[in-house]
Design an enzyme around this catalytic site. Structure first.
Site, PDB file in Angstrom:
ATOM      1  N   ILE A 172       1.085  -1.234  -0.300  1.00 13.48           N
ATOM      2  CA  ILE A 172      -0.002   0.172  -0.236  1.00 13.48           C
ATOM      3  C   ILE A 172       1.176   1.198  -0.090  1.00 13.48           C
ATOM      4  O   ILE A 172       0.470   1.794  -0.245  1.00 13.48           O
ATOM      5  CB  ILE A 172      -0.929  -0.234   1.276  1.00 13.48           C
ATOM      6  CG1 ILE A 172      -1.756  -0.924   1.203  1.00 13.48           C
ATOM      7  CG2 ILE A 172      -1.680   0.815   1.352  1.00 13.48           C
ATOM      8  CD1 ILE A 172      -2.606  -1.252   2.231  1.00 13.48           C
ATOM      9  N   ARG A 198      15.223  -4.382  -1.251  1.00 16.54           N
ATOM     10  CA  ARG A 198      14.003  -3.946  -2.036  1.00 16.54           C
ATOM     11  C   ARG A 198      13.869  -2.465  -2.408  1.00 16.54           C
ATOM     12  O   ARG A 198      13.081  -1.770  -3.176  1.00 16.54           O
ATOM     13  CB  ARG A 198      12.391  -4.390  -1.162  1.00 16.54           C
ATOM     14  CG  ARG A 198      11.600  -4.223  -2.195  1.00 16.54           C
ATOM     15  CD  ARG A 198      10.948  -4.953  -1.414  1.00 16.54           C
ATOM     16  NE  ARG A 198       9.010  -5.073  -1.607  1.00 16.54           N
ATOM     17  CZ  ARG A 198       8.225  -5.909  -1.347  1.00 16.54           C
ATOM     18  NH1 ARG A 198       8.441  -6.957  -0.802  1.00 16.54           N
ATOM     19  NH2 ARG A 198       6.651  -6.026  -1.881  1.00 16.54           N
ATOM     20  N   THR A 230       2.880  -6.542  11.829  1.00 18.18           N
ATOM     21  CA  THR A 230       2.044  -7.267  12.486  1.00 18.18           C
ATOM     22  C   THR A 230       3.151  -8.660  13.611  1.00 18.18           C
ATOM     23  O   THR A 230       3.771  -8.796  13.115  1.00 18.18           O
ATOM     24  CB  THR A 230       1.165  -8.447  11.862  1.00 18.18           C
ATOM     25  OG1 THR A 230       1.786  -8.655  10.849  1.00 18.18           O
ATOM     26  CG2 THR A 230       0.015  -7.299  11.022  1.00 18.18           C
ATOM     27  N   GLN A 255      -4.670 -10.645  17.310  1.00 21.12           N
ATOM     28  CA  GLN A 255      -4.497  -9.553  16.898  1.00 21.12           C
ATOM     29  C   GLN A 255      -4.385  -8.573  17.853  1.00 21.12           C
ATOM     30  O   GLN A 255      -5.227  -6.957  17.484  1.00 21.12           O
ATOM     31  CB  GLN A 255      -4.711  -8.786  15.700  1.00 21.12           C
ATOM     32  CG  GLN A 255      -4.082  -9.711  14.048  1.00 21.12           C
ATOM     33  CD  GLN A 255      -4.163  -8.885  12.935  1.00 21.12           C
ATOM     34  OE1 GLN A 255      -5.193  -8.409  12.893  1.00 21.12           O
ATOM     35  NE2 GLN A 255      -3.607  -9.240  12.549  1.00 21.12           N
ATOM     36  N   TYR A 295      -1.978  -5.276  17.485  1.00 25.30           N
ATOM     37  CA  TYR A 295      -2.266  -4.814  16.108  1.00 25.30           C
ATOM     38  C   TYR A 295      -4.036  -3.961  16.295  1.00 25.30           C
ATOM     39  O   TYR A 295      -4.085  -2.343  15.574  1.00 25.30           O
ATOM     40  CB  TYR A 295      -2.250  -5.953  15.035  1.00 25.30           C
ATOM     41  CG  TYR A 295      -2.405  -4.703  13.846  1.00 25.30           C
ATOM     42  CD1 TYR A 295      -1.618  -4.561  12.858  1.00 25.30           C
ATOM     43  CD2 TYR A 295      -3.753  -5.426  13.329  1.00 25.30           C
ATOM     44  CE1 TYR A 295      -1.367  -4.504  11.262  1.00 25.30           C
ATOM     45  CE2 TYR A 295      -3.907  -4.913  11.536  1.00 25.30           C
ATOM     46  CZ  TYR A 295      -2.667  -4.002  10.986  1.00 25.30           C
ATOM     47  OH  TYR A 295      -2.655  -3.557   9.731  1.00 25.30           O
ATOM     48  N   PRO A 302      -8.289   0.566   5.954  1.00 30.45           N
ATOM     49  CA  PRO A 302      -7.849  -0.046   4.885  1.00 30.45           C
ATOM     50  C   PRO A 302      -9.027  -1.931   5.384  1.00 30.45           C
ATOM     51  O   PRO A 302      -9.013  -1.921   6.147  1.00 30.45           O
ATOM     52  CB  PRO A 302      -7.122  -0.474   3.746  1.00 30.45           C
ATOM     53  CG  PRO A 302      -6.263   0.680   4.832  1.00 30.45           C
ATOM     54  CD  PRO A 302      -6.921   0.943   5.617  1.00 30.45           C
ATOM     55  N   ILE A 322      -6.489  -6.307   2.018  1.00 30.06           N
ATOM     56  CA  ILE A 322      -5.728  -5.766  -0.119  1.00 30.06           C
ATOM     57  C   ILE A 322      -4.857  -7.031  -0.010  1.00 30.06           C
ATOM     58  O   ILE A 322      -4.423  -7.598   0.736  1.00 30.06           O
ATOM     59  CB  ILE A 322      -4.996  -4.610   0.340  1.00 30.06           C
ATOM     60  CG1 ILE A 322      -6.010  -3.127   1.402  1.00 30.06           C
ATOM     61  CG2 ILE A 322      -4.902  -3.547  -0.594  1.00 30.06           C
ATOM     62  CD1 ILE A 322      -7.750  -2.785   0.947  1.00 30.06           C
TER      63      ILE A 322
END
Length: 240
Positions: free
Chosen positions: A14, A39, A86, A144, A147, A177, A180
């Site tokens: 994203i 990367r 995460t 989670q 998170y 979001p 995704i």
């Protein structure tokens, strides 16, 4: 002179889509990343967007990183707090370190970065801050708690900070979001992912570019009357 934007976690997923969308709006973009140098180099070669390395969980590193961006590119007018990690596990298995890492990066990073750019935005009487939350910060998610807590905190952080910036031309908004089609979601086991998609009314995962288009609007001049808001982009999976 083109406005300067920082996108944290801006070289992949994203974040990459957001960096490219803002570049296409003719902003000068600095894409922050935390660790993957190879990367990041590939991202810069592919997009022409400069990548800057620092850990958003580190307050001093954020101060130094923003100072470097200002020195090389100019004052920062737009901040997109996208960096996130995460460390999943039920609370019986979740260690304190797993809790702290996620809170410090996902939520603490928003504070660290906003603290670094807010004074300059206030002095220039214009700024855009967009924080990337999550459907799981709105609805919760099994395994989670770290998170979900961090992302839920982002939504409260957004509402509070927006009140501080409104009188000086700084808008602060969030995007939440849904699921995704990114590397993070691709790591979910296939049978679990099928169940997730089955709960999305539009019947598919979202695309990173769909989140980026929402961010691009919130960073534009046209969004000057939008602040303290959370835009949910989740295919109808959660109505908040």
């Amino acid at each position: 002179m083109a406005r300067v934007a920082i996108v944290t976690g801006g070289t992949r997923g994203i974040g990459e889509a957001i960096s490219v969308a803002l570049r296409d709006m003719e902003l000068t973009v600095a894409a922050n990343y935390a660790g993957n140098d190879e990367r990041a180099r590939a991202f810069t070669d592919r997009t022409g967007i400069a990548a800057f390395k620092w850990d958003v969980a580190d307050y001093d590193a954020c101060q130094a990183g923003v100072a470097r961006v200002v020195d090389e590119l100019g004052p920062v007018d737009v901040l997109v707090n996208n960096a996130g990690i995460t460390r999943d596990g039920t609370i019986m298995k979740l260690s304190y370190e797993m809790w702290r890492e996620v809170i410090d990066t996902n939520l603490g990073g928003c504070f660290n970065m906003a603290k670094a750019v807010f004074p300059g935005m206030r002095d220039r009487k214009w700024g855009r801050i967009v924080n990337i939350g999550s459907i799981n910060g709105q609805a919760g998610q099994y395994g989670q708690v770290n998170y979900a807590a961090a992302k839920s905190g982002i939504h409260g952080f957004t509402k509070a900070l927006s009140q501080e910036g409104a009188r000086t031309g700084i808008t602060v908004n969030a995007i939440a979001p849904g699921y995704i089609d990114t590397d993070m979601v691709a790591a979910v086991p296939g049978e679990v992912l099928e169940k997730i998609v089955a709960k999305i009314p539009v019947g598919r995962l979202g695309q990173a570019q769909e989140i980026a288009r929402g961010v691009a609007f919130l960073c534009s001049d046209d969004a000057g009357f939008v602040t303290g808001s959370t835009l949910s982009i989740n295919g109808g999976q959660h109505m908040y």
